[in-house]
Design an enzyme around this catalytic site. Structure first.
Site, short mmCIF file in Angstrom:
data_model
loop_
_atom_site.label_atom_id
_atom_site.label_comp_id
_atom_site.label_asym_id
_atom_site.label_seq_id
_atom_site.Cartn_x
_atom_site.Cartn_y
_atom_site.Cartn_z
N GLY A 92 0.82 -1.22 0.00
CA GLY A 92 0.00 0.00 0.00
C GLY A 92 0.85 1.26 0.00
O GLY A 92 1.83 1.33 0.72
N ARG A 152 1.66 -4.90 -5.76
CA ARG A 152 1.85 -6.23 -5.16
C ARG A 152 2.26 -7.14 -6.31
O ARG A 152 1.88 -6.89 -7.46
CB ARG A 152 0.57 -6.71 -4.49
CG ARG A 152 0.17 -5.82 -3.33
CD ARG A 152 -0.80 -6.46 -2.38
NE ARG A 152 -0.84 -5.67 -1.15
CZ ARG A 152 -1.57 -4.56 -0.99
NH1 ARG A 152 -2.34 -4.12 -1.97
NH2 ARG A 152 -1.52 -3.89 0.14
N ASP A 164 5.39 -5.62 6.17
CA ASP A 164 6.09 -6.85 6.56
C ASP A 164 6.15 -7.87 5.42
O ASP A 164 7.14 -8.59 5.30
CB ASP A 164 5.50 -7.46 7.83
CG ASP A 164 3.99 -7.55 7.79
OD1 ASP A 164 3.40 -7.11 6.79
OD2 ASP A 164 3.40 -8.07 8.75
N THR A 172 3.25 2.16 6.23
CA THR A 172 1.83 1.79 6.16
C THR A 172 1.06 2.69 7.09
O THR A 172 1.52 2.95 8.21
CB THR A 172 1.58 0.31 6.54
OG1 THR A 172 0.17 0.14 6.76
CG2 THR A 172 2.29 -0.11 7.81
N ASP A 194 -1.47 1.90 8.65
CA ASP A 194 -2.09 1.11 9.72
C ASP A 194 -1.25 1.09 11.00
O ASP A 194 -1.75 0.80 12.08
CB ASP A 194 -2.31 -0.34 9.26
CG ASP A 194 -3.21 -0.40 8.04
OD1 ASP A 194 -4.04 0.52 7.88
OD2 ASP A 194 -3.10 -1.35 7.25
N ASP A 220 0.97 -1.01 11.97
CA ASP A 220 0.85 -2.35 12.56
C ASP A 220 2.07 -3.22 12.30
O ASP A 220 1.96 -4.44 12.16
CB ASP A 220 -0.41 -3.04 12.02
CG ASP A 220 -0.37 -3.23 10.51
OD1 ASP A 220 0.55 -2.71 9.86
OD2 ASP A 220 -1.26 -3.93 9.99
N ARG A 269 -6.99 -2.26 9.18
CA ARG A 269 -7.08 -3.74 9.19
C ARG A 269 -7.37 -4.21 10.62
O ARG A 269 -8.35 -3.78 11.20
CB ARG A 269 -5.82 -4.38 8.61
CG ARG A 269 -5.70 -4.11 7.11
CD ARG A 269 -4.54 -4.83 6.52
NE ARG A 269 -3.27 -4.23 6.93
CZ ARG A 269 -2.15 -4.32 6.25
NH1 ARG A 269 -2.12 -4.98 5.12
NH2 ARG A 269 -1.05 -3.75 6.66
#
Ligand code: ATP
Length: 319
Positions: free
Chosen positions: A11, A72, A103, A126, A128, A130, A172
């Site tokens: 992303g 991706r 990751d 990211t 997120d 995370d 997420r």
């Protein structure tokens, strides 16, 4: 070899363009020749690898997204395509790579290093937030500011029109964006995947607040919670007795003019990543915490689950 390349994978986030700009400038300052790989690992396989210079990064520092594209790549999961990628890099005498991604991208690079010796440093990127081992990922601050602006705007209309607003953030399975946004936007309700909740527990208190004059509610919920945001809105209508609306912020959170903090973090992440490679670090991720910047192994970053900051979780429990 004195050639170094950079790519964006997974992303995209706001802050990648400032990172690309500093990558070119800092590489040149260090006597390295910088290359851009377009469209992530797909571009490595398809040989979209081009020399970069100052003119390619002029005027990009204020732009969200990434001028070199991100992607991706299913093909990169296969050994034969990683072999093609390696041959493309060899042809340009590149054996150092900066990877802006998550990751998954770092796991892919670890494999690539083990098979072909392409040295790399990952920069956690990211919205997120995370990724284990780093308290900050590039793009988070810009996303938080986008969310803040949206909630401030919604508050204007909520205050004029007695309603409950359920605002859904990305993340997420990580509630970081929702939690920080709720704390900084004066929300009345915050629901995140890390904390079990039972809406019944809020009913009496919310009804009492309405009796005492409260006209509207702001609820910030993370996309990873067990219910759809529309269910939370239905609860406001049926149990609290307030007309309600849902706003799903979606991909607006991924774009926008990079904040000062993301520009500064892009600068620092890239500086440390290049320094690490020049200092013979072969396969690491540059991570940030209250202690400062540290190089961490892929095992620590990509193979362990992140944990949401306990101090922040503590604030939510007292909500
Ligand atoms: P984000 O979560 O923000 O999308 P990410 O880097 O975690 O970022 P992924 O889609 O998990 O995103 O991974 C990006 C790419 O990394 C994949 O498309 C694939 O090409 C490569 N990759 C991921 N895992 C592996 C693996 N185990 N082996 C080889 N390549 C991998």
């Amino acid at each position: 070899m004195k050639n170094i390349a950079i790519l964006c994978s997974g992303g995209d986030v706001s802050g990648m363009n400032p990172a690309l700009k500093h990558f070119v400038e800092y590489s040149l300052q260090n006597g390295l020749t910088p290359y851009f790989v377009y469209d992530g690992f797909e571009g490595l396989i398809d040989n979209k690898i081009y020399k970069a210079a100052h003119q390619h990064v002029a005027g990009i520092i204020n732009r969200g997204g990434t001028i070199i594209g991100s992607a991706r790549s299913k093909r990169f999961m296969e050994r034969e395509f990683r072999e093609i990628a390696k041959n493309n890099l060899d042809a340009l005498r590149i054996n150092m790579l900066l990877v802006l991604g998550g990751d998954g991208s770092f796991r892919g690079m670890e494999l690539f290093y083990k098979e072909h010796g392409i040295r790399f440093c990952g920069i956690p990127s990211t919205i997120d937030n995370d990724i284990n081992g780093t308290q900050y990922c590039l793009g988070v601050d810009t996303a938080l500011n986008v969310i803040k602006d949206s909630i401030d705007n919604i508050r204007d209309t909520a205050a004029s029109f007695s309603r409950a607003f359920v605002i859904e953030t990305m993340g997420r399975n990580c509630g970081y964006l929702a939690l920080v946004s709720a704390l900084c936007s004066g929300a009345e309700l915050c629901l995140i995947p890390e904390i079990e909740y039972d809406l019944k527990e809020y009913e009496e208190s919310f009804k009492e607040q309405i009796r005492s004059g409260r006209k509207y509610f702001i609820a910030v919920v993370s996309e990873g919670i067990k219910e759809e945001s529309s269910e939370i809105a239905k609860w406001f209508e049926q149990k609290i007795g307030l007309e309600s609306r849902v706003t799903i912020l979606g991909h607006t959170q991924r774009g926008g003019n990079p904040t000062i903090y993301d520009r500064l973090m892009a600068y620092k992440f890239v500086t440390h990543a290049i320094d690490g490679l020049l200092d013979d670090k072969n396969e690491s991720v540059i991570c940030y915490s209250k202690k400062g910047f540290e190089y961490k192994s892929i095992d620590e970053v990509a193979n362990k689950k992140y944990e949401l900051d306990s101090e922040l979780l503590g604030y939510l429990k007292r909500f």
